[in-house]
Enzyme design. Structure first.
Site, PDB file in Angstrom:
ATOM      1  CG  PHE A 171       2.178  -2.039   7.251  1.00 42.73           C
ATOM      2  CD1 PHE A 171       2.425  -0.676   7.341  1.00 42.73           C
ATOM      3  CD2 PHE A 171       2.948  -2.794   6.366  1.00 42.73           C
ATOM      4  CE1 PHE A 171       3.413  -0.074   6.569  1.00 42.73           C
ATOM      5  CE2 PHE A 171       3.943  -2.193   5.594  1.00 42.73           C
ATOM      6  CZ  PHE A 171       4.174  -0.839   5.697  1.00 42.73           C
ATOM      7  CG  ASP A 256      -0.573  -8.223   2.875  1.00 42.59           C
ATOM      8  OD1 ASP A 256       0.409  -8.936   2.582  1.00 42.59           O
ATOM      9  OD2 ASP A 256      -0.505  -6.978   3.002  1.00 42.59           O
ATOM     10  CE  LYS A 285       8.040  -7.033   5.360  1.00 45.42           C
ATOM     11  NZ  LYS A 285       6.684  -6.491   5.282  1.00 45.42           N
TER      12      LYS A 285
HETATM   13  C1  LIG Z   1       5.988  -5.385   4.631  1.00 41.52           C
HETATM   14  C2  LIG Z   1       4.581  -5.585   4.271  1.00 41.52           C
HETATM   15  C3  LIG Z   1       4.030  -4.996   3.115  1.00 41.52           C
HETATM   16  C4  LIG Z   1       4.821  -4.062   2.232  1.00 41.52           C
HETATM   17  O1  LIG Z   1       5.912  -4.691   1.652  1.00 41.52           O
HETATM   18  P1  LIG Z   1       7.109  -3.800   1.043  1.00 41.52           P
HETATM   19  O2  LIG Z   1       7.990  -4.818   0.373  1.00 41.52           O
HETATM   20  O3  LIG Z   1       7.754  -3.094   2.178  1.00 41.52           O
HETATM   21  O4  LIG Z   1       6.511  -2.861   0.085  1.00 41.52           O
HETATM   22  C5  LIG Z   1       2.707  -5.264   2.810  1.00 41.52           C
HETATM   23  N1  LIG Z   1       1.969  -6.064   3.591  1.00 41.52           N
HETATM   24  C6  LIG Z   1       2.460  -6.649   4.700  1.00 41.52           C
HETATM   25  C7  LIG Z   1       1.589  -7.545   5.513  1.00 41.52           C
HETATM   26  C8  LIG Z   1       3.783  -6.418   5.091  1.00 41.52           C
HETATM   27  O5  LIG Z   1       4.264  -6.964   6.210  1.00 41.52           O
END
Ligand SMILES: *Cc1c(COP(=O)(O)O)cnc(C)c1O
Length: 431
Positions: A171, A256, A285
């Site tokens: 994700f 990420d 986040k």
């Molecule tokens: C939540 C998340 C995203 C996306 O972040 P948003 O602020 O919701 O756009 C991307 N990568 C990872 C690993 C995430 O947990």
């Protein structure tokens, strides 16, 4: 007195207006009434919200009907210091009262100081740089564009590196580039065609990774722990193998850490002990302690110069208030020894959860915790949790995820462990 010359706003009755006067006058609208208004005015992409939350303090939040909850989700790994943290609140307020926004034709001290701080905390090598965005998906989107520039020919057109590799279960966000990296078919299918060239390979399989990487690959995107897939950590040694294979082929290794970064695992980065230096890291986040901000860190001179002047941008990114919020969050985590708390309370929670009947596996690190149940009843567990006063999350039909504020105390964790068997029983009875 001339307001233009003195730099002050004229005094007016606006100054003392509480937020609730802007929304319902008395603060007495019930949760059910709010949800009716929600469903007629908000787009349905999130389904029906579980509760209408009106206030928070530390790890506690209250809904419109006055019910109290222990927040074990933290806005999905966002409220790093809990709700309404006094220090973060005061830094945000004072920055907002000083300088709230400037365009990126200008810069401001908080933006520069935060970039320096992030590079220092992540032990970034010389020549490393930061790009600020407003969310996780935007940080990933910037990384996607960075990857497209890898191997570009001198005339500025993109080169032969047409492929990008991501993992099954990944994700990375919901905007089109990030969505192309995201694996879940239900998220992707309605929006195809997505930006091309992304190949998803089996999770945690080093041989599959080595087989997929060649000179046509621009980048490999990895989450150290897949959060949305149910808190699944990469197997030991995978990151090292990925670093070796990407280096050999000239592909970028992009981590990420949007969910796992900024103390979530008890370390600043989940990958800080992995013994590798990536080419780029995405953060978001928890970074702003609840205030929206994202960041792309590019490691080393060469990667940091892939995106030239004019090739990327944002109006809000690096905003003085957002960067001040992040500086305050990082300072509080550092000075309050929050990382030690994350490790200790995380271990305590995992051990306690593992001992509960009906729990088949517990995963994760620090305060990013996933656990599996012996039946497909996770949504019912979330509902039973809410009724019992706990906010938890189900990323899958038999999986529960916790990502509480990093300041969750052992006693607060204990209150959840004490009622977890009853919550599971209630969910089972409801099946
Ligand atoms: C939540 C998340 C995203 C996306 O972040 P948003 O602020 O919701 O756009 C991307 N990568 C990872 C690993 C995430 O947990």
């Amino acid at each position: 007195m001339n307001a233009v010359k003195t730099g002050s706003h004229a005094a007016s009755t606006l100054e003392k207006t509480p937020v609730r006067d802007l929304v319902d006058g008395k603060g007495q609208t019930s949760g059910a009434e709010w949800l009716t208004r929600y469903s007629t005015s908000l787009m349905g992409v999130f389904g029906t919200p579980q509760r209408v939350l009106v206030r928070g303090a530390g790890c506690l939040v209250w809904d419109a009907d006055g019910k109290e909850y222990l927040d074990l989700l933290g806005g999905i790994a966002v409220n790093a210091l809990g709700h309404a943290h006094p220090f973060v609140t005061s830094v945000i307020s004072s920055q907002l009262a000083t300088l709230g926004h400037v365009s990126n034709f200008f810069t401001s001290p908080t933006q520069i100081a935060l970039a320096e701080k992030l590079l220092a905390l992540t032990h970034a090598p010389a020549g490393s740089k930061v790009f600020f965005a407003n969310s996780g998906t935007e940080a990933v989107e910037a990384a996607f564009k960075l990857a497209r520039r890898n191997g570009a020919s001198p005339d500025g057109t993109t080169g032969k590196r047409t492929k990008i590799i991501a993992l099954e279960g990944a994700f990375h966000g919901r905007t089109m580039g990030a969505l192309a990296l995201t694996a879940k078919e239900a998220y992707r299918a309605p929006f195809e065609p997505l930006p091309g060239g992304v190949v998803h390979i089996p999770f945690g399989d080093v041989a599959a990774l080595e087989a997929a990487i060649d000179e046509t690959v621009a980048a490999v995107f990895l989450e150290p722990i897949q959060g949305e897939a149910g808190v699944r950590p990469l197997p030991p040694g995978y990151l090292k193998a990925a670093r070796e294979a990407t280096t050999k082929a000239g592909a970028l290794l992009i981590l990420d850490e949007v969910q796992t970064g900024i103390g979530r695992t008890g370390k600043w980065l989940a990958t800080e002990d992995a013994g590798i230096v990536p080419d780029a890291i995405t953060l978001a986040k928890g970074l702003g302690g609840g205030f929206p901000i994202g960041a792309l860190l590019t490691f080393g001179e060469q990667t940091s110069s892939l995106l030239a002047a004019g090739q990327h941008g944002t109006t809000f990114g690096g905003n003085p208030v957002a960067t001040a919020a992040a500086l305050a969050t990082l300072h509080a985590i550092e000075s309050q020894r929050v990382l030690e708390n994350v490790a200790a309370v995380g271990d305590y929670l995992r051990a306690g959860i593992a001992a509960v009947d009906g729990v088949t596996e517990v995963r994760g690190e620090g305060l990013l915790i996933g656990f599996d149940l012996d039946a497909d009843m996770a949504p019912a567990v979330v509902t039973a949790g809410l009724d019992a006063g706990f906010i938890i999350n189900s990323p899958g039909p038999h999986t529960i995820r916790l990502a509480p504020p990093l300041v969750l105390t052992r006693d607060q964790a204990g209150t959840f462990l004490a009622v977890l068997p009853a919550i599971l029983q209630t969910a089972k009875d409801a099946q």
